[in-house]
Enzyme design. Structure first.
Site, PDB file in Angstrom:
ATOM      1  N   ASP A   1      48.106  53.949  82.033  1.00  0.00           N
ATOM      2  CA  ASP A   1      46.656  53.693  82.014  1.00  0.00           C
ATOM      3  C   ASP A   1      46.204  53.080  83.330  1.00  0.00           C
ATOM      4  O   ASP A   1      46.779  52.081  83.801  1.00  0.00           O
ATOM      5  CB  ASP A   1      46.310  52.736  80.867  1.00  0.00           C
ATOM      6  CG  ASP A   1      46.472  53.395  79.499  1.00  0.00           C
ATOM      7  OD1 ASP A   1      46.655  54.631  79.454  1.00  0.00           O
ATOM      8  OD2 ASP A   1      46.402  52.668  78.499  1.00  0.00           O
TER       9      ASP A   1
ATOM     10  N   GLY B   1      50.548  57.360  71.389  1.00  0.00           N
ATOM     11  CA  GLY B   1      51.835  57.288  70.712  1.00  0.00           C
ATOM     12  C   GLY B   1      52.606  56.039  71.117  1.00  0.00           C
ATOM     13  O   GLY B   1      53.061  55.263  70.266  1.00  0.00           O
TER      14      GLY B   1
ATOM     15  N   GLU C   1      47.778  63.749  71.146  1.00  0.00           N
ATOM     16  CA  GLU C   1      47.890  63.919  72.601  1.00  0.00           C
ATOM     17  C   GLU C   1      49.105  64.787  72.966  1.00  0.00           C
ATOM     18  O   GLU C   1      49.484  64.849  74.121  1.00  0.00           O
ATOM     19  CB  GLU C   1      47.948  62.557  73.298  1.00  0.00           C
ATOM     20  CG  GLU C   1      46.607  61.838  73.246  1.00  0.00           C
ATOM     21  CD  GLU C   1      46.618  60.485  73.927  1.00  0.00           C
ATOM     22  OE1 GLU C   1      45.551  60.064  74.394  1.00  0.00           O
ATOM     23  OE2 GLU C   1      47.677  59.834  73.970  1.00  0.00           O
TER      24      GLU C   1
ATOM     25  N   THR D   1      38.568  54.028  60.328  1.00  0.00           N
ATOM     26  CA  THR D   1      38.430  52.718  60.972  1.00  0.00           C
ATOM     27  C   THR D   1      37.027  52.653  61.586  1.00  0.00           C
ATOM     28  O   THR D   1      36.551  53.613  62.197  1.00  0.00           O
ATOM     29  CB  THR D   1      39.517  52.488  62.047  1.00  0.00           C
ATOM     30  OG1 THR D   1      39.473  53.532  63.017  1.00  0.00           O
ATOM     31  CG2 THR D   1      40.900  52.456  61.418  1.00  0.00           C
TER      32      THR D   1
ATOM     33  N   ASP E   1      37.952  43.634  75.642  1.00  0.00           N
ATOM     34  CA  ASP E   1      38.321  45.011  75.971  1.00  0.00           C
ATOM     35  C   ASP E   1      38.882  45.647  74.694  1.00  0.00           C
ATOM     36  O   ASP E   1      39.917  45.211  74.186  1.00  0.00           O
ATOM     37  CB  ASP E   1      39.385  44.999  77.091  1.00  0.00           C
ATOM     38  CG  ASP E   1      39.886  46.396  77.446  1.00  0.00           C
ATOM     39  OD1 ASP E   1      39.357  47.385  76.909  1.00  0.00           O
ATOM     40  OD2 ASP E   1      40.836  46.479  78.261  1.00  0.00           O
TER      41      ASP E   1
ATOM     42  N   ASP F   1      44.940  51.888  68.245  1.00  0.00           N
ATOM     43  CA  ASP F   1      46.403  52.047  68.243  1.00  0.00           C
ATOM     44  C   ASP F   1      47.075  50.806  67.648  1.00  0.00           C
ATOM     45  O   ASP F   1      48.081  50.914  66.940  1.00  0.00           O
ATOM     46  CB  ASP F   1      46.918  52.287  69.664  1.00  0.00           C
ATOM     47  CG  ASP F   1      46.332  53.550  70.265  1.00  0.00           C
ATOM     48  OD1 ASP F   1      46.034  54.482  69.496  1.00  0.00           O
ATOM     49  OD2 ASP F   1      46.158  53.597  71.494  1.00  0.00           O
TER      50      ASP F   1
ATOM     51  N   GLY G   1      43.511  45.467  78.700  1.00  0.00           N
ATOM     52  CA  GLY G   1      44.649  46.379  78.704  1.00  0.00           C
ATOM     53  C   GLY G   1      44.943  46.912  77.308  1.00  0.00           C
ATOM     54  O   GLY G   1      44.285  46.534  76.328  1.00  0.00           O
TER      55      GLY G   1
HETATM   56  O1  RIB Z   1      43.941  54.665  72.623  1.00  0.00           O
HETATM   57  C1  RIB Z   1      44.035  54.205  73.935  1.00  0.00           C
HETATM   58  C2  RIB Z   1      44.893  55.139  74.719  1.00  0.00           C
HETATM   59  O2  RIB Z   1      44.255  56.388  74.820  1.00  0.00           O
HETATM   60  C3  RIB Z   1      45.159  54.712  76.147  1.00  0.00           C
HETATM   61  O3  RIB Z   1      46.321  53.949  76.275  1.00  0.00           O
HETATM   62  C4  RIB Z   1      45.210  56.030  76.902  1.00  0.00           C
HETATM   63  O4  RIB Z   1      46.434  56.271  77.505  1.00  0.00           O
HETATM   64  C5  RIB Z   1      44.842  57.088  75.889  1.00  0.00           C
HETATM   65  O5  RIB Z   1      45.949  57.711  75.385  1.00  0.00           O
END
Ligand code: RIB
Length: 311
Positions: free
Chosen positions: A16, A44, A143, A223, A249, A255, A290
């Site tokens: 990222d 992932g 992804e 969600t 952030d 995730d 982050g």
């Molecule tokens: O969900 C956030 C993620 O989406 C980031 O880490 C980025 O890499 C994308 O996959």
């Protein structure tokens, strides 16, 4: 919780590149951003790290490129305690990367270049079949190629392994294939892409979940960010309120929710408690910048959970 649950994530790993800015350049223009962070991400990998931080044993099935980011990603898994023996370096391809822009309200815009993630194929899932068959839960996102997602869901159903599909980034899917997942967990925009109806509030989330269940999905959790989560199954729907914080952030909060939910559920919590815990874990991740680097340790979660009034 009982013994640590065993979780396998079949999914993406990115690096990222996060820029903090409130303004965006027009074509041909150069402007200054406020701040920059380089970190490990990918939906992932993030979910794997969140599950690990919450106490699960976690293995990752993924592909990275033969570049600096690929090797660094594998080292990061080792440092985080995530098993990366099934993470393959793919020659001649870049690693997945995600330029991310975060504004002063903590909202993010993400552009993903899939790179090696797009080379993760059903053959990689077969090669990790021994791991998958020992898993308490397999977690997937979008992804990687859809072919691989559908193949993994079919594989897991054949062996009676519980699965969680996070249909992100949002896109229209073959619902007959998605119906192989035990849980489908979209956010509002992903739920919209899946169902074809707008999801802007709790009532619409309820209607959307009912529509998805009618299409054959087993259990759906939408969600809703600051509005918590809506969980629906054949018995009806239940709203689980959010853990309220002032976000800095929000990148990766979804995730954090999925990875922690997988860990809590597979670790023995009932569904409602697993969602309530995941709401707290996700909220804590928004308090610093982050993605993976904002996921808190188990002790910090437990403190917040005990003080939340639900724990
Ligand atoms: O969900 C956030 C993620 O989406 C980031 O880490 C980025 O890499 C994308 O996959």
């Amino acid at each position: 919780m009982n013994a640590p649950p065993n979780i396998v994530v079949v999914g993406s790993a990115n690096v990222d590149l996060t820029t903090f800015t409130d303004t965006f350049p027009r074509p041909g223009e150069t402007i200054f951003g406020r701040e920059f962070h380089l970190g490990f991400g990918g939906k992932g990998a993030n979910q794997a790290v969140a599950a690990r931080q919450c106490g699960a044993r976690v293995s990752m099935v993924a592909r990275v490129g033969d570049d600096l980011f690929g090797e660094a990603t594998i080292r990061n898994f080792a440092a985080r305690g995530v098993d990366s023996t099934r993470v393959t370096i793919t020659p001649g391809v870049s690693s997945g990367v995600a330029p991310i822009f975060v504004d002063s309200a903590g909202q993010n815009r993400i552009l993903v270049v899939k790179g090696a993630n797009d080379a993760l194929r059903p053959a990689d899932v077969d090669a990790a079949g021994d791991l998958l068959q020992q898993a308490d839960c397999v977690v997937l996102q979008l992804e990687i190629p859809l072919e691989t997602v559908y193949y993994t869901l079919r594989f897991a159903r054949r062996y009676g392994i519980r699965t969680i599909l996070n249909p992100a980034p949002g896109q229209a899917l073959d619902l007959a294939e998605v119906a192989n997942a035990d849980y489908v967990i979209p956010n509002e925009t992903e739920a919209e892409a899946l169902s074809g109806m707008p999801v802007r509030n709790l009532d619409e989330a309820r209607e959307c979940a009912a529509r998805l269940l009618a299409s054959g999905l087993r259990r759906v959790i939408v969600t809703l960010g600051a509005n918590g989560a809506l969980c629906a199954g054949p018995e009806g729907a239940r709203h689980v309120p959010a853990h309220v914080v002032e976000p800095v952030d929000t990148t990766g909060a979804g995730d954090a929710f999925i990875g922690s939910f997988a860990c809590f559920l597979a670790g023995g919590c009932d569904e409602a408690e697993a969602i309530a815990r995941a709401n707290v874990y996700a909220a804590l991740s928004t308090l610093s910048v982050g993605t993976q680097m904002s996921f808190v340790a188990l002790e910090r979660f437990q403190e917040a959970w005990s003080n939340s009034g639900t724990g």
